[in-house]
Design an enzyme around this catalytic site. Structure first.
Site, PDB file in Angstrom:
ATOM      1  N   CYS A  44      12.777 -31.475   8.590  1.00 43.18           N
ATOM      2  CA  CYS A  44      13.218 -30.600   9.680  1.00 43.18           C
ATOM      3  C   CYS A  44      13.665 -31.388  10.900  1.00 43.18           C
ATOM      4  CB  CYS A  44      12.101 -29.653  10.076  1.00 43.18           C
ATOM      5  SG  CYS A  44      11.571 -28.575   8.734  1.00 43.18           S
TER       6      CYS A  44
HETATM    7  S1  FES Z   1      14.380 -27.118   9.908  1.00 39.61           S
HETATM    8 FE1  FES Z   1      12.884 -26.932   8.424  1.00 39.61          FE
HETATM    9  S2  FES Z   1      12.043 -25.012   8.965  1.00 39.61           S
HETATM   10 FE2  FES Z   1      13.467 -25.274  10.499  1.00 39.61          FE
END
Ligand code: FES
Ligand SMILES: Cc1ncc(COP(=O)(O)O)c(C=O)c1O
Lengths: 171, 407
Positions: free
Chosen positions: B348
């Site tokens: 992420c």
């Molecule tokens: S980038 Fe992985 S949950 Fe938002």
């Protein structure tokens, strides 16, 4: 480290991340639906309590759990707020873009965090009508863009792990 | 653009207590280093080090002094074998791409061997040269703690191997390679193979004697030693020929055109002086803090994995741990709100939504890599910083685990 990217979250994302609403399992949920998986790096579980009032299906309450980034947590929180008290049909019409705009606009690389939340909702709505054995006219047969994207992400990870297992790279 | 960030910062606010552990990605510059740089912006040596006037010669003096100091700290006899670049990334590019450019005629059939956990500024130039000239790039796997096994490396080196690059210390998981054994293996399998090591994270943390070890090329970076960002250096042994991938007007450096950034070089020198003035004491001090941090986390938080080795083969400033069931980017934001600044190898937080290649290479599953947090410590940390951190982390992890959909 892996390659980095600037992520200027909107103050709204930060604010909601600090104080998310509608957290945790809902005891009397009609439907529990999830999207994503820990392996994808993000996973959302939505709990929906849907009631029928005067022939109208209404989302009485929604709660969530999220294993994901700050944007993902904020997206799930705001989505549960947005659909509360809405007709299921109106909740269905929320797109990932509307949710992203509601969060003050997510950086493009974070679009999928909004997609994941909306994807879980759409799955939940389908599951609800399947459960009660109804198919409202407004509910399309074809998967929406959000549902497709979530499905692709999940499939991709499954394929990845299959190939890694074959190579003996994963325990 | 900037308005959004301004609003974000206002909404974040400045926490009462702030502890910076993200020395992997960049860090503050101590006052003494800032003071050493300042005069070179406007008082002296602000000239071009290759022009014949007094101010130019003042620049040249500090450039040479810095090379002499770095040479001394690394066991390099001839300081002229050190090339300044404008970052560690550039030094690695000069080493890898520069060497392969020089040997591009040999392209097809020749092999470049790098470890799977190298910094991307080694892996990407190697891949790029392979696309351009047809070199074969081979990634050597590492074990679960990040070690390249010397016995195994032997099988990767053959008569066609022209370049090997294995870092001295890994920047994410702190693995200290058995670098002497690796070099000996490479040189005995193929005496003509050139050995480069990225020592950006080893420099000033473990002793390195370049000439004793028979290293052909070695990279260091300013901000990895509490110096400024934007200055790096490459040692190139006599006889190793490179062609610079950068073209332009030369100055002091034959291999890196453009004017040397003299104030940053002056800062680099001061930073190295500080790091080497009390080497053993400093490293031991940091080790104690790091051990306290790691042990404290393991004692207080369940479901935590240590990434990288434990014990003497882990560099003393590194702590990298995976907090299962929480996503690392969310945890960096949560900790930031409490004034603790760290980074994560989570997908992420990356540009390509892929977790750290280093964590995957040591066999971490995606969901294990996602929860990873990297701390880097230095002698500027105090024991109470660790106490505060150990106070905050269990609460932060607990809050996110409560939210987590992964049970
Ligand atoms: S980038 Fe992985 S949950 Fe938002
Ligand atoms: C091992 C390693 N090599 C190279 C670099 C690149 O150095 P710079 O940031 O100066 O470009 C870094 C920086 O993080 C590093 O950790």
């Amino acid at each position: 480290m892996s390659t980095r990217i600037p992520l200027p979250y909107s103050p709204k994302v930060l604010e909601i991340f600090r104080n998310p609403k509608n957290l945790g399992p809902l005891e009397d949920a009609t439907i529990v639906e999830s999207a994503g998986s820990p392996a994808c790096g993000d996973m959302i579980r939505l709990y929906l309590k849907i009631v029928n009032i005067d022939g109208q299906d209404i989302v009485e309450r929604a709660t969530f759990e999220s294993y994901g980034c700050a944007a993902n947590i904020a997206a799930a929180s705001i989505l549960t707020e947005m659909i509360k008290g809405k007709r299921v049909e109106d909740a269905w019409r929320i797109s990932w873009k509307m949710l992203s705009d509601e969060l003050g606009g997510l950086p493009p690389i974070k679009y999928h965090c909004s997609i994941l939340a909306v994807g879980a909702l759409k799955r939940g709505v389908r599951a609800y009508y399947k459960k009660i054995g109804k198919h409202p006219e407004w509910l399309p047969k074809d998967l929406t863009i959000e549902e497709k994207q979530v499905f692709e992400e999940e499939e991709m990870m499954e394929r990845y792990y299959k190939s890694m297992k074959a190579l003996g790279e994963v325990r | 653009m900037s308005r959004k960030v301004k609003e974000l910062l206002e909404s974040h606010g400045t926490p009462q207590k702030e502890i910076y552990f993200d020395l992997e990605n960049s860090g503050f510059i101590p006052d003494e280093v800032v003071e050493a740089m300042m005069p070179y912006f406007n008082k002296k040596g602000f000239g071009h080090p290759s022009i014949t006037h007094r101010i130019g010669w003042e620049s040249l003096e500090i450039v040479y002094e810095t090379k002499e100091l770095i040479a001394k700290t690394l066991g390099i006899r001839n300081p002229e074998n050190i090339v300044f670049t404008h970052s560690g990334t550039e030094a690695n590019n000069l080493a890898i791409l520069g060497f392969l450019l020089k040997n591009r005629d040999k392209g097809k059939g020749k092999k470049v061997v790098v470890s799977a956990i190298e910094h991307l500024s080694v892996i990407f130039p190697a891949r790029f040269a392979s696309e351009l000239f047809g070199f074969k790039v081979v990634l050597v796997p590492v074990d679960r703690e990040g070690f390249v096994d010397p016995e195994m490396l032997k099988y990767y080196i053959d008569k066609d191997t022209i370049l090997v690059s294995i870092q001295t210390v890994n920047h994410e998981i702190g693995t200290i390679q058995k670098i002497k054994d690796l070099i000996d293996i490479v040189k005995s399998a193929n005496p003509n193979a050139v050995f480069h090591t990225d020592a950006a994270d080893a420099y000033s943390w473990i002793p390195i004697d370049v000439e004793k070890l028979n290293i052909d090329m070695l990279t260091i970076s300013g901000h990895k030693v509490h110096g400024p960002r934007g200055v790096g250096a490459l040692y190139v042994k006599e006889g190793v020929e490179l062609e610079s991938p950068l073209k332009g007007q030369l100055s002091v450096e034959k291999l890196w055109p453009g004017v040397e950034n003299v104030p940053l070089i002056a800062g680099f020198k001061k930073a190295v002086e500080i790091m080497f003035s009390n080497f053993n004491y400093r490293v031991n001090y940091v080790k104690n803090l790091r051990d306290k941090l790691m042990k404290g986390i393991l004692d207080r938080v369940p479901e935590v994995l240590v990434n990288g080795p434990v014990g003497g083969m882990r560099v003393d400033n590194n702590a990298n741990m995976s907090f299962l069931r929480v996503e690392g980017e969310a945890l960096t934001v949560e900790l930031s709100l409490h004034g603790i600044y760290v980074s994560s190898g989570s997908a992420c937080s990356s540009r390509v939504l892929e977790p750290s290649h280093v964590l995957l290479a040591i066999g971490r599953k995606h969901e294990e890599a996602h929860g990873s947090i990297l701390f880097k410590l230095s002698h500027y940390h105090r024991e109470e910083d660790i106490d505060y951190t150990l106070d905050v982390i269990p609460k932060a992890v607990e809050r996110l685990r409560k939210i987590s959909a992964w049970r």
